[in-house]
Every structure is written in structure tokens, then in C-alpha cells.
Design an enzyme around this catalytic site. Structure first.
Site, PDB file in Angstrom:
ATOM      1  N   LYS A   9       0.838  -1.197   0.000  1.00  0.00           N
ATOM      2  CA  LYS A   9       0.000   0.000   0.000  1.00  0.00           C
ATOM      3  C   LYS A   9       0.883   1.261   0.000  1.00  0.00           C
ATOM      4  O   LYS A   9       2.106   1.183   0.232  1.00  0.00           O
ATOM      5  CB  LYS A   9      -0.939  -0.065   1.210  1.00  0.00           C
ATOM      6  CG  LYS A   9      -1.892  -1.286   1.151  1.00  0.00           C
ATOM      7  CD  LYS A   9      -2.808  -1.353   2.371  1.00  0.00           C
ATOM      8  CE  LYS A   9      -3.722  -2.567   2.305  1.00  0.00           C
ATOM      9  NZ  LYS A   9      -4.684  -2.600   3.447  1.00  0.00           N
ATOM     10  N   TYR A  49     -12.310  -2.855  -3.034  1.00  0.00           N
ATOM     11  CA  TYR A  49     -12.832  -2.893  -1.666  1.00  0.00           C
ATOM     12  C   TYR A  49     -14.353  -2.780  -1.627  1.00  0.00           C
ATOM     13  O   TYR A  49     -14.918  -2.314  -0.636  1.00  0.00           O
ATOM     14  CB  TYR A  49     -12.181  -1.791  -0.832  1.00  0.00           C
ATOM     15  CG  TYR A  49     -10.746  -2.118  -0.419  1.00  0.00           C
ATOM     16  CD1 TYR A  49     -10.457  -3.268   0.313  1.00  0.00           C
ATOM     17  CD2 TYR A  49      -9.689  -1.271  -0.747  1.00  0.00           C
ATOM     18  CE1 TYR A  49      -9.153  -3.573   0.698  1.00  0.00           C
ATOM     19  CE2 TYR A  49      -8.383  -1.567  -0.367  1.00  0.00           C
ATOM     20  CZ  TYR A  49      -8.131  -2.717   0.362  1.00  0.00           C
ATOM     21  OH  TYR A  49      -6.840  -3.018   0.749  1.00  0.00           O
TER      22      TYR A  49
HETATM   23  P1  GTP Z   1      -6.606  -6.253   3.081  1.00  0.00           P
HETATM   24  O1  GTP Z   1      -5.556  -7.303   2.896  1.00  0.00           O
HETATM   25  O2  GTP Z   1      -6.154  -4.861   2.774  1.00  0.00           O
HETATM   26  O3  GTP Z   1      -7.892  -6.639   2.341  1.00  0.00           O
HETATM   27  O4  GTP Z   1      -6.910  -6.240   4.650  1.00  0.00           O
HETATM   28  P2  GTP Z   1      -7.696  -7.333   5.510  1.00  0.00           P
HETATM   29  O5  GTP Z   1      -8.206  -8.438   4.629  1.00  0.00           O
HETATM   30  O6  GTP Z   1      -6.834  -7.681   6.666  1.00  0.00           O
HETATM   31  O7  GTP Z   1      -8.924  -6.471   6.071  1.00  0.00           O
HETATM   32  P3  GTP Z   1     -10.321  -6.124   5.342  1.00  0.00           P
HETATM   33  O8  GTP Z   1     -10.392  -6.735   3.988  1.00  0.00           O
HETATM   34  O9  GTP Z   1     -11.396  -6.394   6.316  1.00  0.00           O
HETATM   35  O10 GTP Z   1     -10.203  -4.541   5.210  1.00  0.00           O
HETATM   36  C1  GTP Z   1      -9.510  -3.960   4.118  1.00  0.00           C
HETATM   37  C2  GTP Z   1      -8.723  -2.765   4.591  1.00  0.00           C
HETATM   38  O11 GTP Z   1      -9.614  -1.764   5.024  1.00  0.00           O
HETATM   39  C3  GTP Z   1      -7.828  -3.034   5.798  1.00  0.00           C
HETATM   40  O12 GTP Z   1      -6.589  -3.602   5.467  1.00  0.00           O
HETATM   41  C4  GTP Z   1      -7.648  -1.632   6.340  1.00  0.00           C
HETATM   42  O13 GTP Z   1      -6.683  -0.901   5.573  1.00  0.00           O
HETATM   43  C5  GTP Z   1      -9.037  -1.032   6.078  1.00  0.00           C
HETATM   44  N1  GTP Z   1      -9.854  -1.179   7.267  1.00  0.00           N
HETATM   45  C6  GTP Z   1     -10.520  -2.282   7.702  1.00  0.00           C
HETATM   46  N2  GTP Z   1     -11.167  -2.045   8.847  1.00  0.00           N
HETATM   47  C7  GTP Z   1     -10.903  -0.754   9.157  1.00  0.00           C
HETATM   48  C8  GTP Z   1     -11.286   0.106  10.246  1.00  0.00           C
HETATM   49  O14 GTP Z   1     -12.012  -0.282  11.168  1.00  0.00           O
HETATM   50  N3  GTP Z   1     -10.805   1.389  10.200  1.00  0.00           N
HETATM   51  C9  GTP Z   1     -10.023   1.850   9.185  1.00  0.00           C
HETATM   52  N4  GTP Z   1      -9.599   3.126   9.194  1.00  0.00           N
HETATM   53  N5  GTP Z   1      -9.644   1.071   8.153  1.00  0.00           N
HETATM   54  C10 GTP Z   1     -10.073  -0.201   8.147  1.00  0.00           C
HETATM   55 MG    MG Z   2      -9.295  -8.084   2.845  1.00  0.00          MG
END
Ligand code: GTP
Ligand code: MG
Length: 135
Positions: A9, A49
Site C-alpha cells: 500500500k 474494496y
Molecule cells: P486487506 O488485505 O487490505 O484486504 O486487509 P484485511 O483483509 O486484513 O482487512 P479487510 O479486507 O477487512 O479490510 C480492508 C482494509 O480496510 C484493511 O486492510 C484496512 O486498511 C481497512 N480497514 C478495515 N477495517 C478498518 C477500520 O475499522 N478502520 C479503518 N480506518 N480502516 C479499516
Molecule cells: Mg481483505
């Protein structure tokens, strides 16, 4: 063979962590199949996303992912999707175990340095969107 989409990122690129992050996947033994530096357009970030579009942080997430260049990568190997998620660590870096990328290198959920696909199907789909140029 299983493949996953790994994206460093904008904070990871800006903080000079590209080599460190790539090194973790190389040392684990996965195969790098494609890599490019890329400015993610807003519509692609929103599509990537889309499952989170009703969440309150969604606009901030899109601003973050489009705030600078990202590194798009396709990695290959048996079990690479789940293993990469383990190497990356929990979404919230404060809950990510030491030894994981987020556990060692980040403190904020909204600045968690790297993305990894959450299923082999999504890996295929995301590589199709971000890495069409790959070998
Ligand atoms: P990715 O590998 O980026 O998809 O992350 P993940 O699979 O661990 O998490 P998820 O897919 O649920 O969320 C995608 C991204 O959204 C996260 O990596 C964070 O950058 C962002 N994100 C998720 N939850 C939150 C939150 O509660 N607050 C904020 N500010 N960002 C969030
Ligand atoms: Mg994810």
C-alpha cells in the site's frame, strides 16, 4: 497452481518498506510471478474494496489506497493465499503478532502497509484486475 495478489500500500512504498516486504515472501519460498509500481485509480480502488463500501471508513480507505503508488504483485505456490495472510498478520497491526509484516512494521489499521487476497478465487480475480501484464 495457487496464486495470490499482494499489494504494498502507499504507506509501505513511501516508508521505504518495499524491499523488506518482498523479502519476506521470497524467504518463505514463494515464487514472484509479476510486479509493477502503479497509481491505483479511484474506480479500481472502489471495486477492489467493494465489500466494505457501506463501512464508515470506506471514503478514508479509498483516499489512502489512491494517495500514492502501490506495488502490485502476483505470488505463486501451494497454499500461498492462506500462508501470505499469516505472513501479513491481523488487519489491526496492534493485534498482529510480532514476526508478521503488520506486527513488525505498522501501528494503524488505516495504514497497514500491505494487502493479501482472502481466498484463491479472489486471488485469481484481483490478479486479473491488477496484474494483466504478468508473465
Ligand atoms: P486487506 O488485505 O487490505 O484486504 O486487509 P484485511 O483483509 O486484513 O482487512 P479487510 O479486507 O477487512 O479490510 C480492508 C482494509 O480496510 C484493511 O486492510 C484496512 O486498511 C481497512 N480497514 C478495515 N477495517 C478498518 C477500520 O475499522 N478502520 C479503518 N480506518 N480502516 C479499516
Ligand atoms: Mg481483505
Amino acid at each position: 497452481v495457487e496464486q495470490t495478489y499482494i499489494m504494498i500500500k502507499p504507506d509501505g512504498v513511501q516508508r521505504g518498506l518495499v524491499g523488506e516486504i518482498i523479502s519476506r515472501f521470497e524467504k518463505k519460498g514463494f515464487l514472484l510471478k509479476g510486479l509493477k509500481l502503479f497509481q491505483c485509480p479511484k474506480d479500481l480502488a472502489q471495486e477492489h474494496y467493494k465489500d466494505l463500501k457501506e463501512r464508515p471508513f470506506f471514503p478514508n480507505l479509498i483516499d489512502y489506497i489512491t494517495s500514492g503508488p502501490v506495488v502490485c504483485m502476483a505470488w505463486e505456490g501451494d497454499g500461498v493465499v492462506a500462508s501470505a495472510r499469516k505472513l501479513i498478520g491481523a488487519t489491526n497491526p496492534l493485534q498482529a503478532e510480532p514476526g508478521t509484516i503488520r506486527g513488525d512494521l505498522a501501528v494503524q489499521t488505516g495504514r497497514n502497509v500491505v494487502h493479501g487476497s482472502d481466498s484463491p478465487d479472489n486471488g485469481k480475480r484481483e490478479i486479473g484486475k491488477f496484474c494483466q501484464w504478468r508473465i
